[in-house]
Design an enzyme around this catalytic site. Structure first.
Site, PDB file in Angstrom:
ATOM      1  N   ARG A 106      17.275  14.269  13.234  1.00 37.57           N
ATOM      2  CA  ARG A 106      17.563  15.456  12.774  1.00 37.57           C
ATOM      3  C   ARG A 106      18.767  15.803  12.292  1.00 37.57           C
ATOM      4  NH1 ARG A 106      16.374  19.907  17.516  1.00 37.57           N
ATOM      5  NH2 ARG A 106      16.884  21.294  15.822  1.00 37.57           N
ATOM      6  N   GLU A 146      -5.733   8.730  -7.471  1.00 36.44           N
ATOM      7  CA  GLU A 146      -6.809   9.176  -6.567  1.00 36.44           C
ATOM      8  C   GLU A 146      -6.693  10.384  -5.757  1.00 36.44           C
ATOM      9  OE1 GLU A 146      -9.790   7.410  -3.201  1.00 36.44           O
ATOM     10  OE2 GLU A 146      -8.559   6.116  -4.332  1.00 36.44           O
ATOM     11  N   HIS A 194       0.850  -1.287   0.278  1.00 36.36           N
ATOM     12  CA  HIS A 194       0.077   0.022  -0.063  1.00 36.36           C
ATOM     13  C   HIS A 194       0.893   1.310  -0.056  1.00 36.36           C
ATOM     14  CE1 HIS A 194      -3.338   2.630   0.669  1.00 36.36           C
ATOM     15  NE2 HIS A 194      -2.723   2.856   1.796  1.00 36.36           N
ATOM     16  N   GLY A 215      -1.756  12.148   2.775  1.00 35.10           N
ATOM     17  CA  GLY A 215      -1.411  12.804   1.445  1.00 35.10           C
ATOM     18  C   GLY A 215      -0.436  12.168   0.603  1.00 35.10           C
ATOM     19  N   LYS A 216      -0.344  11.074   0.660  1.00 35.21           N
ATOM     20  CA  LYS A 216       0.411  10.395  -0.292  1.00 35.21           C
ATOM     21  C   LYS A 216       0.056  10.678  -1.868  1.00 35.21           C
ATOM     22  CE  LYS A 216      -0.433   6.067   1.024  1.00 35.21           C
ATOM     23  NZ  LYS A 216      -1.446   6.340   2.068  1.00 35.21           N
ATOM     24  N   SER A 242      -3.675   5.836   5.603  1.00 37.13           N
ATOM     25  CA  SER A 242      -4.739   6.270   4.432  1.00 37.13           C
ATOM     26  C   SER A 242      -5.060   7.586   4.716  1.00 37.13           C
ATOM     27  CB  SER A 242      -6.036   5.308   4.436  1.00 37.13           C
ATOM     28  OG  SER A 242      -6.653   5.708   3.543  1.00 37.13           O
ATOM     29  N   ASP A 262      -1.844   3.957  -5.137  1.00 35.14           N
ATOM     30  CA  ASP A 262      -2.522   3.178  -4.019  1.00 35.14           C
ATOM     31  C   ASP A 262      -1.859   1.580  -3.829  1.00 35.14           C
ATOM     32  OD1 ASP A 262      -4.847   2.801  -2.219  1.00 35.14           O
ATOM     33  OD2 ASP A 262      -5.491   1.340  -3.724  1.00 35.14           O
ATOM     34  N   GLY A 301       2.352   5.111   4.160  1.00 31.96           N
ATOM     35  CA  GLY A 301       1.797   6.040   5.323  1.00 31.96           C
ATOM     36  C   GLY A 301       0.387   5.851   5.307  1.00 31.96           C
TER      37      GLY A 301
END
Length: 317
Positions: free
Chosen positions: A244, A203, A139, A159-160, A156, A178, A154
């Site tokens: 970081r 999508e 996914h 914001g992928k 669902s 997706d 990440g």
């Protein structure tokens, strides 16, 4: 059920031509291994990999010409088994007549090529390994950024797809949205592609499904790419300690390959497309031998060393 590829698909993708048996091209191929039947021409069939494509080059056809006809007919007939997908003749050679008859009787196609045996073998092996390799569905979204395959993962709704859209608008290319089908090409490389039903589609919540190739052109998509590293998008948590300095390297094992994984925190105001572009450029710099973290560590150590060196009584007065 074992995966298979039809002989017709092999012909269509490896520059082969049908010499005979056009009506039998639906025969299945279940292994990427290719056999060159040399020992079989001497009558040795104790181990005959009949399920493989049988490739005959200059060596095999030259040897066959010197065999007594009766012996050659016997060997060719035994080579035409029920699970033998096809025979391939390289270098524009003429197939032995006993082979042509035996294949016709067994309903096995004979294919031919102008290319030499090594090239034919390489073409068929590359195609079959890609088609028959075990696949894993992941996914996420796969994009190509500066020539590097970046798998964005990440939860669902994080914001992928929107990030992928921004990357496409910035000149990069979409491979899959997706669902990404991944297979291992060799000991160090993973290849990602889109399920056929999702090719070129993206999508976007609130808009729906868009066709990236139609809206942005053929240069905005690719059918497959190597998976070089993973960017995992996490919802920003003020209590979570994020890397970081680039010293906390994470990785994910997919099949037999270890893939670098970067965890990127997401919150309003962060431009994820630019961050992923930077990650791709930094990844390439690391591959080329430059690591900014190592440079920072060296400079910090030099600074500590300089500050800890005695001034030999000189106090600046």
């Amino acid at each position: 059920m074992a995966k298979s590829v039809s002989v017709q698909e092999l012909v269509d993708n490896t520059h082969l031509h049908v010499f005979s048996g056009q009506e039998y091209l639906d025969r299945p191929i279940t292994t990427s291994d290719i056999s060159r039947p040399g020992l079989e021409l001497t009558g040795y069939f104790d181990y005959y990999p009949s399920e493989r494509i049988q490739l005959l080059g200059i060596t095999e056809t030259s040897f066959a010409k010197d065999l007594p006809e009766e012996e050659l007919i016997k060997d060719m007939t035994r080579m035409c088994q029920a699970d033998t997908p096809a025979f391939v003749i390289s270098t524009e050679l003429e197939p032995p007549k006993p082979l042509v008859k035996a294949c016709a009787d067994a309903k096995i196609p004979i294919l031919e090529s102008k290319l030499n045996t090594s090239r034919v073998l390489s073409n068929m092996t590359d195609f079959l390994e890609a088609k028959l390799a075990p696949r894993k569905s992941i996914h996420g979204v796969l994009v190509e950024v500066y020539g590097l395959g970046v798998l964005i993962t990440g939860d669902s709704g994080i914001g992928k797809s929107e990030t992928a859209l921004e990357l496409v608008k910035r000149g990069h290319r979409l491979i899959a949205d997706d669902r990404v089908e991944v297979y291992q090409q060799d000991e160090q490389a993973l290849i990602g592609t889109a399920p056929k039903i999702l090719n070129h589609l993206l999508e976007i919540r609130g808009i729906g499904i868009i066709d990236v190739m139609t809206l942005f052109g053929t240069g905005a998509v690719r059918s497959e790419t190597k998976v070089d590293f993973i960017v995992n998008l996490d919802i920003w948590d003020k209590d979570t300690k994020y890397d970081r300095l680039g010293t906390d390297r994470d990785s994910v094992q997919i099949f037999d390959v270890e893939v670098l994984k970067l965890n990127i925190p997401v919150k309003p105001g962060r431009n994820l497309a630019i961050i992923i572009e930077t990650a791709a450029m930094n990844f390439r710099a690391n591959v080329m031998g430059y690591n900014a973290t190592d440079v920072f560590d060296a400079q910090l150590n030099n600074l500590i060393k300089d500050n800890s060196t005695p001034n030999n009584g000189k106090d600046g007065k």
